[in-house]
Structure formats: structure tokens, C-alpha cells
Design an enzyme around this catalytic site. Structure first.
Site, mmCIF file in Angstrom:
data_model
loop_
_atom_site.group_PDB
_atom_site.id
_atom_site.type_symbol
_atom_site.label_atom_id
_atom_site.label_comp_id
_atom_site.label_asym_id
_atom_site.label_seq_id
_atom_site.Cartn_x
_atom_site.Cartn_y
_atom_site.Cartn_z
ATOM 1 N N GLY A 216 -5.362 -28.363 10.010
ATOM 2 C CA GLY A 216 -4.209 -28.365 9.094
ATOM 3 C C GLY A 216 -2.969 -27.883 9.812
ATOM 4 O O GLY A 216 -2.953 -27.795 11.041
ATOM 5 N N ASN A 217 -1.932 -27.595 9.061
ATOM 6 C CA ASN A 217 -0.739 -26.993 9.672
ATOM 7 C C ASN A 217 -0.093 -26.039 8.671
ATOM 8 O O ASN A 217 -0.537 -25.927 7.541
ATOM 9 C CB ASN A 217 0.237 -28.065 10.172
ATOM 10 C CG ASN A 217 0.755 -28.945 9.049
ATOM 11 O OD1 ASN A 217 1.406 -28.464 8.134
ATOM 12 N ND2 ASN A 217 0.440 -30.231 9.116
ATOM 13 N N ARG A 218 0.957 -25.337 9.109
ATOM 14 C CA ARG A 218 1.507 -24.241 8.311
ATOM 15 C C ARG A 218 2.502 -24.671 7.239
ATOM 16 O O ARG A 218 3.129 -23.814 6.608
ATOM 17 C CB ARG A 218 2.262 -23.274 9.233
ATOM 18 C CG ARG A 218 1.388 -22.476 10.125
ATOM 19 C CD ARG A 218 2.290 -21.798 11.140
ATOM 20 N NE ARG A 218 1.512 -21.202 12.194
ATOM 21 C CZ ARG A 218 1.211 -19.916 12.248
ATOM 22 N NH1 ARG A 218 1.626 -19.116 11.313
ATOM 23 N NH2 ARG A 218 0.499 -19.452 13.243
ATOM 24 N N SER A 219 2.720 -25.952 7.047
ATOM 25 C CA SER A 219 3.722 -26.375 6.062
ATOM 26 C C SER A 219 3.352 -25.844 4.667
ATOM 27 O O SER A 219 2.207 -25.971 4.234
ATOM 28 C CB SER A 219 3.798 -27.898 6.031
ATOM 29 O OG SER A 219 4.496 -28.312 4.892
ATOM 30 N N ALA A 283 4.617 -32.570 6.461
ATOM 31 C CA ALA A 283 4.246 -32.328 7.867
ATOM 32 C C ALA A 283 2.909 -33.040 8.061
ATOM 33 O O ALA A 283 1.839 -32.448 7.884
ATOM 34 C CB ALA A 283 4.120 -30.831 8.119
#
Ligand code: CTP
Length: 432
Positions: A216-219, A283
Site C-alpha cells: 500500500g502507500n501512505r495516502s 495515489a
């Protein structure tokens, strides 16, 4: 008393929560309620304890035709409409008169009385009409509070200059009720995006590796959700394709939840050719696992190598549609923000790109943001502000550019028609 009246429908159907705070100008809020209703607004009044010393709740109840709310612990008012419902009900919060104390408490984010609690709990835009002694208005503390509230999107109406209760003259008077109504009406009228459809992607995407793990990512999704709210405020029909986030859906927005980049692509592409504006704020994960393991991957003592495939570029695919919507991208960069964003604008054939620096508490997962907005005509910096305030500014720029692009394509189509008919005429003269 002024005889100017607003057009009867200038605020038609607008649900206004009027917060009245303590001060001698509180009596003018009575006329304000009457004028708001004459202009077609539905009004509910919240009185602070100090305001109730100047004007009784009964006066406001008679004028607004609705029960007046004055405390967090008022059982009768809570039974009629709980304070969270009231926060949700409001489409506009107007605080008039707003004392120096009220402004300071709003700037500090207090929630120890009904009005401040509602301001924190509601997503409605806030308009503030200050009224106070001219030195209190001019004091550095008040001015700093006003500046802070402005960066969060609050609209200040007045104060007006002139004679006040004391024998002094200067800025600090409550703006006349008819002018407050006119200011609200000028922002209410026909919305520029009325009848337009806006599609927005927001949040991260999650790419599963096995049944319990993902990439995943931090968005946080906050910027895309704020853009969705700002687009609704401008009258658009908004569809929001949201990756996995824990955010409430802004009022009036149709939300579709997705998980992976491919789910997001499918949801976006199913709607993109029928929308007028696409805002790619998500994102999107660039890579996905070549294979999703059916069972939880186990440690074996050796290094694990994951084979990753590149995900499809949703934004570029939308921009390649024919006909295509007006396409706005985002660029999250840790360095060379302007150069990298410009390259993305060209490569993906976008109309506009909103670039920001991420990392070290900036951009992703933060409440505030700042944007460098780049189009082929130039660049503009939108100063650091709360994401909703920034999204509202961003939408105004998008509307401006969208209308310019429409006008340009109208001219181009007109020229093509003229060229075609000239060709037909010439062809008609040709001997057979
Ligand atoms: N985007 C997209 N689909 C992808 C990747 C990105 O639609 N598969 C969109 C994002 O929503 C954003 C813009 O492209 O509007 C730029 O995203 P960003 O992650 O900054 O750029 P990338 O294209 O992924 O390029 P890079 O990772 O090399 O910076």
C-alpha cells in the site's frame, strides 16, 4: 434601518445555521434572521450564553420559526435535533456578530460550547461577520486568529467602519444585515458546475500479496475527498472512486469503494467518457504482485523475492479517450517538483497538474498541503492551507481552465465548420 431587500430567491433553499455571539450588535442578528428568510434561506439559530444576555432565545425562535439551540446539554433541543444532526443539516454556518472571543475560540479549535462544537463537527463553509471594539479588532492576537481562520477557508464579512456603541469610530462595526445577505447571495447563485459531472479518484490502492498482506502507500485520501466536497459546493454531480480509506463521504457525493489499481481503473473507465472533468487525486500503486498467493506465505529462512508487474496508468488512459473529459492530475514528488510535474503533464497529456512535495510530514497523510498548479499556460502556487480550503481554491482554478478549454474547442469547432463549408462550396464550383 435600511430599506434594501434581497431578491426573494437569492438564497433559495439554503440551510443556514446562524451563530450569534455576545455583544451589543447581537440585536442586529434579529434583522439578519428576517432578511435571510426573506431571501429564501432556512435558518436555525444557535445562541452563545453571552448572546442570550443581549437577546432572548424566544425572540430568535419567533423570527426563525424554529427552536433555538443554546447549549450542549439542552435536552429539549437535543431531542428535536441533536447537535450532530444540526452540524450535518447546515449547508452554511454564519456567525454574526462574531466577538473577538468567539474568533479566538474558533481559531484555537475549542469545542466547549454548542457553537464551537458545531463549527468543528460540520463540513459547511463558515462565514464570520465580526463586531467588536476597534482596538480589539486591530489587536495582533485578533488579526492572527483571523488570518489563521482564513487559511482554513473561513470567509470574513466585514467588519464595517463607522460609529460604534462607544463614542469612537473605526473598523469593528457589524456589517449591515442586508450586506451580509447580499455577500452570501453572491456566492450562492447559479453554480458554475451546475449540470456538470465530475469524477474523482482518491486515496491509496492496495495490492494483495497473499490473503493477509498487501503493498500500500501512505495516502490518506483527504485531498481527493476535499476536492469532491468542493466540486459539490460548485454545483457538480460528483462520483468519487475511493481506495481503502477511513473517511466519511462528503454530502451529495456518490462514492464507489475499490481496493486495487485494477479495480480503480475499471471503476474510473466505466464512468470517464461520460464525465466533464476527471480529477486523478489517487495515489495509485505502480506495481502489483505477479501472483496473489492463495495461502499466507510462510517464512523459509531464505530471502523472499516478489515478482511485480506495472499497473495500468489510469490518468493517461482517461486522457487518451476520444472525446475526453478535462483531465487534472496530481504529482507527488520528493524532489524536482516542478520539472517532474511538467514532464507528467506532457507525458500523460493532461490539462492541469497539481504538484506537491511529499515526505517529512508534508503532503501525504497530513492535514495541510500546498500546491504548485501547472498547465501549458504557466504555473501558479497555492499557499499552504488546510486541505479543504486548498481544494476549494483548486476547484476555482479548474473551473476557470475548464471554461477556457471549452471556449477554445468551441472556436476550433467553429473554424472546422467554416473550413468544411468552404471546401463544399469550392467542390460545388468544380466542373463535373
Ligand atoms: N496515476 C494513475 N495511474 C497510475 C499511476 C498514477 O492514474 N497507475 C495518476 C495519479 O492519480 C496522479 C498522477 O498519475 O494523478 C501522478 O501520479 P504519481 O504517483 O505522482 O506518478 P506516476 O505516474 O506513478 O510516476 P512516478 O511514480 O514515476 O513518479
Amino acid at each position: 434601518m435600511s430599506q434594501q431587500h434581497e431578491a426573494p430567491n437569492a438564497l433559495a433553499g439554503l440551510r443556514v445555521l446562524l451563530g450569534v455571539t455576545g455583544g451589543i450588535a447581537a440585536y442586529k442578528a434579529c434583522e439578519l434572521v428576517r432578511r435571510l428568510r426573506e431571501a429564501g434561506a432556512e435558518v436555525r439559530v444557535v445562541l452563545t450564553a453571552n448572546a442570550a444576555r443581549f437577546v432572548t432565545p424566544l425572540t430568535f425562535q419567533s423570527l426563525s420559526g424554529q427552536p433555538v439551540h443554546s447549549g450542549l446539554w439542552d435536552e429539549a433541543a437535543e431531542a428535536a435535533m441533536g447537535h450532530l444532526q444540526l452540524a450535518h443539516w447546515a449547508q452554511r454556518i454564519l456567525i454574526a456578530p462574531a466577538s473577538a472571543n468567539a474568533i479566538a475560540r474558533l481559531a484555537s479549535g475549542f469545542a466547549d460550547d454548542l457553537l464551537t462544537t458545531l463549527c468543528l463537527a460540520s463540513e459547511a463553509p463558515v462565514a464570520i461577520a465580526p463586531a467588536m471594539n476597534l482596538r480589539m479588532w486591530g489587536h495582533a492576537a485578533t488579526q492572527a486568529n483571523v488570518a489563521l481562520l482564513r487559511t482554513r477557508g473561513a470567509l470574513f464579512l466585514g467588519p464595517a467602519e463607522g460609529r460604534m456603541a462607544e463614542p469612537e469610530s473605526g473598523p469593528g462595526r457589524l456589517l449591515e444585515p442586508h450586506r451580509i445577505v447580499a455577500e452570501l447571495a453572491s456566492r450562492h447563485g447559479p453554480k458554475p458546475l451546475h449540470g456538470k459531472s465530475v469524477l474523482i479518484s482518491a486515496g491509496p490502492t492496495f495490492e494483495d500479496i497473499d490473503p493477509v498482506r498487501f503493498i500500500g502507500n501512505r495516502s490518506s485520501g483527504r485531498m481527493g475527498f476535499a476536492a469532491a466536497q468542493a466540486a459539490v459546493e460548485q454545483g457538480a454531480q460528483v462520483q468519487l472512486i475511493a481506495g481503502p480509506v477511513h473517511l466519511p463521504t462528503p454530502m451529495g457525493v456518490v462514492r464507489v469503494d475499490v481496493r486495487s489499481a485494477r479495480d480503480m481503473r475499471e471503476a474510473v473507465m466505466a464512468r470517464a467518457s461520460t464525465c466533464d472533468i476527471y480529477i486523478g487525486a489517487a495515489a495509485v500503486g505502480d506495481f502489483r504482485a505477479h501472483e496473489i498467493a492463495a495461502h499466507k506465505l510462510k517464512k523459509s529462512g531464505a530471502a523472499l523475492t516478489l515478482s511485480l508487474h506495472e499497473n495500468p496508468d489510469i490518468l493517461a488512459a482517461v486522457a487518451a479517450l476520444k472525446p475526453r473529459p478535462f483531465v487534472v492530475g496530481f504529482a507527488a514528488e520528493t524532489q524536482n517538483v516542478e520539472a517532474y510535474a511538467r514532464a507528467k503533464l506532457e507525458r500523460k497529456k493532461l490539462d492541469l497538474i497539481a504538484a506537491n512535495q511529499v515526505g517529512e510530514g508534508r503532503g501525504f497523510d497530513a492535514c495541510e498541503n500546498e500546491i504548485l498548479l501547472i498547465s501549458r499556460d504557466g504555473a501558479e502556487r497555492l499557499a499552504r492551507a488546510d486541505k479543504l480550503a486548498l481544494a476549494r481554491q483548486l476547484l476555482l482554478r479548474i473551473i476557470e481552465k475548464f471554461e477556457m478549454a471549452k471556449a477554445r474547442s468551441g472556436v476550433a469547432k467553429g473554424k472546422a465548420v467554416v473550413r468544411r463549408s468552404a471546401t463544399v462550396k469550392r467542390a460545388g464550383k468544380r466542373p463535373r
